[in-house]
Motif scaffolding. Sequence first.
Motif, PDB file in Angstrom:
ATOM      1  N   LYS A  44       0.827  -1.205   0.000  1.00  0.00           N
ATOM      2  CA  LYS A  44       0.000   0.000   0.000  1.00  0.00           C
ATOM      3  C   LYS A  44       0.865   1.260   0.000  1.00  0.00           C
ATOM      4  O   LYS A  44       0.533   2.252  -0.660  1.00  0.00           O
ATOM      5  CB  LYS A  44      -0.947   0.006   1.202  1.00  0.00           C
ATOM      6  N   ASN A  45       1.963   1.248   0.708  1.00  0.00           N
ATOM      7  CA  ASN A  45       2.817   2.424   0.793  1.00  0.00           C
ATOM      8  C   ASN A  45       3.569   2.667  -0.510  1.00  0.00           C
ATOM      9  O   ASN A  45       3.779   1.751  -1.315  1.00  0.00           O
ATOM     10  CB  ASN A  45       3.830   2.280   1.929  1.00  0.00           C
ATOM     11  N   GLY A  46       3.982   3.909  -0.684  1.00  0.00           N
ATOM     12  CA  GLY A  46       4.836   4.241  -1.808  1.00  0.00           C
ATOM     13  C   GLY A  46       6.268   3.866  -1.511  1.00  0.00           C
ATOM     14  O   GLY A  46       6.565   3.205  -0.507  1.00  0.00           O
ATOM     15  N   ASN A  47       7.174   4.298  -2.362  1.00  0.00           N
ATOM     16  CA  ASN A  47       8.591   3.955  -2.170  1.00  0.00           C
ATOM     17  C   ASN A  47       9.401   5.117  -1.620  1.00  0.00           C
ATOM     18  O   ASN A  47      10.638   5.060  -1.589  1.00  0.00           O
ATOM     19  CB  ASN A  47       9.208   3.468  -3.489  1.00  0.00           C
ATOM     20  N   GLY A  48       8.693   6.180  -1.211  1.00  0.00           N
ATOM     21  CA  GLY A  48       9.397   7.355  -0.711  1.00  0.00           C
ATOM     22  C   GLY A  48       9.919   8.252  -1.807  1.00  0.00           C
ATOM     23  O   GLY A  48      10.591   9.240  -1.540  1.00  0.00           O
ATOM     24  N   GLY A  49       9.590   7.893  -3.054  1.00  0.00           N
ATOM     25  CA  GLY A  49      10.040   8.681  -4.205  1.00  0.00           C
ATOM     26  C   GLY A  49       8.950   8.790  -5.233  1.00  0.00           C
ATOM     27  O   GLY A  49       7.852   9.297  -4.955  1.00  0.00           O
ATOM     28  N   ALA A  50       9.187   8.285  -6.423  1.00  0.00           N
ATOM     29  CA  ALA A  50       8.248   8.463  -7.538  1.00  0.00           C
ATOM     30  C   ALA A  50       6.954   7.672  -7.372  1.00  0.00           C
ATOM     31  O   ALA A  50       5.908   8.080  -7.877  1.00  0.00           O
ATOM     32  CB  ALA A  50       8.929   8.068  -8.853  1.00  0.00           C
ATOM     33  N   ILE A  51       7.005   6.542  -6.670  1.00  0.00           N
ATOM     34  CA  ILE A  51       5.811   5.709  -6.527  1.00  0.00           C
ATOM     35  C   ILE A  51       5.031   6.146  -5.297  1.00  0.00           C
ATOM     36  O   ILE A  51       5.547   6.078  -4.177  1.00  0.00           O
ATOM     37  CB  ILE A  51       6.182   4.214  -6.415  1.00  0.00           C
ATOM     38  N   PRO A  52       3.785   6.598  -5.471  1.00  0.00           N
ATOM     39  CA  PRO A  52       2.993   7.059  -4.327  1.00  0.00           C
ATOM     40  C   PRO A  52       2.307   5.894  -3.614  1.00  0.00           C
ATOM     41  O   PRO A  52       2.343   4.748  -4.080  1.00  0.00           O
ATOM     42  CB  PRO A  52       1.958   7.973  -4.986  1.00  0.00           C
ATOM     43  N   ALA A  53       1.666   6.191  -2.522  1.00  0.00           N
ATOM     44  CA  ALA A  53       0.839   5.199  -1.834  1.00  0.00           C
ATOM     45  C   ALA A  53      -0.430   4.946  -2.651  1.00  0.00           C
ATOM     46  O   ALA A  53      -0.900   5.818  -3.385  1.00  0.00           O
ATOM     47  CB  ALA A  53       0.484   5.682  -0.434  1.00  0.00           C
ATOM     48  N   TRP A  54      -0.973   3.746  -2.527  1.00  0.00           N
ATOM     49  CA  TRP A  54      -2.265   3.436  -3.147  1.00  0.00           C
ATOM     50  C   TRP A  54      -3.363   3.920  -2.223  1.00  0.00           C
ATOM     51  O   TRP A  54      -3.372   3.626  -1.029  1.00  0.00           O
ATOM     52  CB  TRP A  54      -2.394   1.933  -3.379  1.00  0.00           C
ATOM     53  N   THR A  55      -4.308   4.698  -2.776  1.00  0.00           N
ATOM     54  CA  THR A  55      -5.366   5.294  -1.952  1.00  0.00           C
ATOM     55  C   THR A  55      -6.770   4.868  -2.369  1.00  0.00           C
ATOM     56  O   THR A  55      -7.744   5.504  -2.011  1.00  0.00           O
ATOM     57  CB  THR A  55      -5.264   6.832  -1.987  1.00  0.00           C
ATOM     58  N   GLY A  56      -6.860   3.790  -3.148  1.00  0.00           N
ATOM     59  CA  GLY A  56      -8.185   3.277  -3.493  1.00  0.00           C
ATOM     60  C   GLY A  56      -8.570   3.398  -4.947  1.00  0.00           C
ATOM     61  O   GLY A  56      -9.706   3.080  -5.317  1.00  0.00           O
ATOM     62  N   GLY A  57      -7.660   3.863  -5.786  1.00  0.00           N
ATOM     63  CA  GLY A  57      -7.990   4.008  -7.202  1.00  0.00           C
ATOM     64  C   GLY A  57      -8.746   5.293  -7.479  1.00  0.00           C
ATOM     65  O   GLY A  57      -8.979   6.108  -6.586  1.00  0.00           O
ATOM     66  N   ILE A  58      -9.157   5.493  -8.736  1.00  0.00           N
ATOM     67  CA  ILE A  58      -9.833   6.730  -9.128  1.00  0.00           C
ATOM     68  C   ILE A  58     -11.293   6.461  -9.469  1.00  0.00           C
ATOM     69  O   ILE A  58     -11.684   5.339  -9.768  1.00  0.00           O
ATOM     70  CB  ILE A  58      -9.133   7.398 -10.329  1.00  0.00           C
ATOM     71  N   GLU A  59     -12.077   7.501  -9.431  1.00  0.00           N
ATOM     72  CA  GLU A  59     -13.486   7.442  -9.836  1.00  0.00           C
ATOM     73  C   GLU A  59     -13.614   8.010 -11.249  1.00  0.00           C
ATOM     74  O   GLU A  59     -12.677   8.599 -11.798  1.00  0.00           O
ATOM     75  CB  GLU A  59     -14.343   8.257  -8.857  1.00  0.00           C
ATOM     76  N   SER A  60     -14.784   7.861 -11.832  1.00  0.00           N
ATOM     77  CA  SER A  60     -15.020   8.407 -13.168  1.00  0.00           C
ATOM     78  C   SER A  60     -14.846   9.923 -13.146  1.00  0.00           C
ATOM     79  O   SER A  60     -15.408  10.599 -12.271  1.00  0.00           O
ATOM     80  CB  SER A  60     -16.438   8.066 -13.644  1.00  0.00           C
ATOM     81  N   PRO A  61     -14.098  10.502 -14.070  1.00  0.00           N
ATOM     82  CA  PRO A  61     -13.886  11.948 -14.070  1.00  0.00           C
ATOM     83  C   PRO A  61     -15.130  12.704 -14.518  1.00  0.00           C
ATOM     84  O   PRO A  61     -16.009  12.149 -15.188  1.00  0.00           O
ATOM     85  CB  PRO A  61     -12.745  12.131 -15.067  1.00  0.00           C
ATOM     86  N   THR A 117       3.722   8.930 -11.733  1.00  0.00           N
ATOM     87  CA  THR A 117       3.116   7.635 -11.431  1.00  0.00           C
ATOM     88  C   THR A 117       1.762   7.829 -10.763  1.00  0.00           C
ATOM     89  O   THR A 117       1.642   8.546  -9.759  1.00  0.00           O
ATOM     90  CB  THR A 117       4.031   6.801 -10.524  1.00  0.00           C
ATOM     91  N   ARG A 118       0.747   7.201 -11.327  1.00  0.00           N
ATOM     92  CA  ARG A 118      -0.618   7.265 -10.800  1.00  0.00           C
ATOM     93  C   ARG A 118      -1.098   5.836 -10.531  1.00  0.00           C
ATOM     94  O   ARG A 118      -1.268   5.051 -11.458  1.00  0.00           O
ATOM     95  CB  ARG A 118      -1.558   7.907 -11.817  1.00  0.00           C
ATOM     96  N   ARG A 119      -1.305   5.510  -9.284  1.00  0.00           N
ATOM     97  CA  ARG A 119      -1.820   4.178  -8.940  1.00  0.00           C
ATOM     98  C   ARG A 119      -3.342   4.242  -9.004  1.00  0.00           C
ATOM     99  O   ARG A 119      -4.040   4.298  -8.006  1.00  0.00           O
ATOM    100  CB  ARG A 119      -1.290   3.735  -7.582  1.00  0.00           C
ATOM    101  N   SER A 120      -3.841   4.214 -10.221  1.00  0.00           N
ATOM    102  CA  SER A 120      -5.239   4.556 -10.500  1.00  0.00           C
ATOM    103  C   SER A 120      -6.207   3.400 -10.368  1.00  0.00           C
ATOM    104  O   SER A 120      -7.410   3.612 -10.256  1.00  0.00           O
ATOM    105  CB  SER A 120      -5.332   5.113 -11.932  1.00  0.00           C
ATOM    106  N   SER A 121      -5.719   2.162 -10.384  1.00  0.00           N
ATOM    107  CA  SER A 121      -6.607   1.012 -10.532  1.00  0.00           C
ATOM    108  C   SER A 121      -7.219   0.530  -9.220  1.00  0.00           C
ATOM    109  O   SER A 121      -6.623   0.650  -8.150  1.00  0.00           O
ATOM    110  CB  SER A 121      -5.849  -0.148 -11.189  1.00  0.00           C
ATOM    111  N   ALA A 122      -8.398  -0.054  -9.358  1.00  0.00           N
ATOM    112  CA  ALA A 122      -9.104  -0.665  -8.227  1.00  0.00           C
ATOM    113  C   ALA A 122      -9.992  -1.774  -8.779  1.00  0.00           C
ATOM    114  O   ALA A 122     -10.072  -1.993  -9.998  1.00  0.00           O
ATOM    115  CB  ALA A 122      -9.934   0.375  -7.478  1.00  0.00           C
ATOM    116  N   TYR A 123     -10.667  -2.482  -7.890  1.00  0.00           N
ATOM    117  CA  TYR A 123     -11.585  -3.558  -8.273  1.00  0.00           C
ATOM    118  C   TYR A 123     -12.858  -3.444  -7.442  1.00  0.00           C
ATOM    119  O   TYR A 123     -12.879  -2.772  -6.407  1.00  0.00           O
ATOM    120  CB  TYR A 123     -10.929  -4.927  -8.042  1.00  0.00           C
ATOM    121  N   PRO A 124     -13.936  -4.102  -7.853  1.00  0.00           N
ATOM    122  CA  PRO A 124     -15.172  -4.074  -7.068  1.00  0.00           C
ATOM    123  C   PRO A 124     -14.979  -4.721  -5.693  1.00  0.00           C
ATOM    124  O   PRO A 124     -14.113  -5.586  -5.507  1.00  0.00           O
ATOM    125  CB  PRO A 124     -16.159  -4.880  -7.918  1.00  0.00           C
ATOM    126  N   GLN A 125     -15.835  -4.344  -4.744  1.00  0.00           N
ATOM    127  CA  GLN A 125     -15.709  -4.840  -3.383  1.00  0.00           C
ATOM    128  C   GLN A 125     -15.838  -6.357  -3.306  1.00  0.00           C
ATOM    129  O   GLN A 125     -15.141  -7.013  -2.524  1.00  0.00           O
ATOM    130  CB  GLN A 125     -16.766  -4.183  -2.480  1.00  0.00           C
TER     131      GLN A 125
END
Length: 454
Positions: A44-61, A117-125
């Motif tokens: 879940k955590n980022g790498n302290g650099g370019a890779i951010p933490a995962w926060t649940g993915g994105i919603e429809s814009p 880097t955008r950790r954009s992906s998620a899946y259904p519950q």
Amino acid sequence: MLMKKTLIGSAIALTLAAGNVLAAVSATEAARLGKDLTPMGAEKNGNGGAIPAWTGGIESPAGFKVGSKHIDPFAGDKVQFTITAQNYTKYAANLTEGQIAMFKKYPETYKMPVYQTRRSSAYPQNVYDKTKENATATKLVGGGNGLSNYDVGVPFPIPADGIEVIWNHIVRYRGGSVSRVVGQATPQPNGTYTMVKFKDEFTFKNKLSDYDPATMKDNNILFYFKQDVVSPARLAGNVLLVHETLDQVKEPRKAWIYNAGQRRVRRAPQVAYDGPGTASDGLRTSDNFDMYNGAPDRYTWKLIGKKEVYIPYNSYKLNSGDLKYDDIIKAGHINQDLTRYELHRVWHVEATLKDGQRHIYGKRTFYIDEDTWQATEIDHFDGRGELWRVAEAHNIYFYDRKVPWYTIETLYDLQSGRYLALGLDNEETKPYDFGFTRSEKDYTPAALRRSGVR
């Protein structure tokens, strides 16, 4: 039965070194899902650099309408830097062998634009819920060639070895059922091509309208796949039907082809392993489809570990409906100006052909995205150990359906200077159709015969 401990990331996993069943993880380990690990098993955590933490993915814009092309939610992002043949050595620690080979093969034109880097992906519950159940219940059987206690979700979110990582890719969630019209191009070295169009549909067994595990004729089915050739005219009307099995060694994949010219259905045992891919001009094998599919029994799978790699990600620009196919298909490789690369953590797996087994690829190295379990880079080596083909998958996230998938799969042949691009739909009027309904009887050879038209 001998056990050995393998350190993977921060997790200690028990691997059975022999036998037919591989142990699931403990309840204590599974409890990490949704805590320090994402519900799918990524860090879940980022790498302290370019890779951010995962926060649940994105919603429809804002502005996106269901049934239309997907809006690029990151259209405002700028290229941070571009990797080229002139500077790739600076970034070599985060490149694959295949990517480096592409810089050497096409030093004037191959490039990798790198974005935030955008950790954009998620899946259904429900996929998360089933994945957590699978962590302690699903097991490998048949020497790793099948699964037990599996229905949906990722079977091994905290994998102990390479074959578990590969199974996560093979059975990953793709919306339950989906229909799509996509193009496949196999350009000549000068860039000229003829587009082959397919109408594909996948239906996982639990999405059948008449699904009942108690009465289903074949509980070893994973999903059904049907592929109609739409064009060109010389191929139009040919149809492929596949019953994908969970244990393909115990019960091999069942495949049939309807030949429009002969108006007959025949079994197609060649639709497996290194059998030729449909209308691919010899540029891909059957198991190159979806980057990798099918029975894993011909290879020994070794988990190298995790690595940070620049991989294609959030490729909405490449998926744009404003593009024509000619804008994408170029000599040697696709138009790299339209691509987007990001730094992500991937699982690194090496597959080596077993003694006595046959396949045109003697070795493959896989790079599988930790957030989606999708194979994103695969290097293919011939029987002499020479790098032969380089596969890249340009993914997008179907945010309205919570489905990560590919917009284009590419497979570059370093020896011939040709390549295959599969999945193009920029000029198609109908988007992917998720959630359509089929019954078990719609996927029989008799139904294939009735549906065949020329």
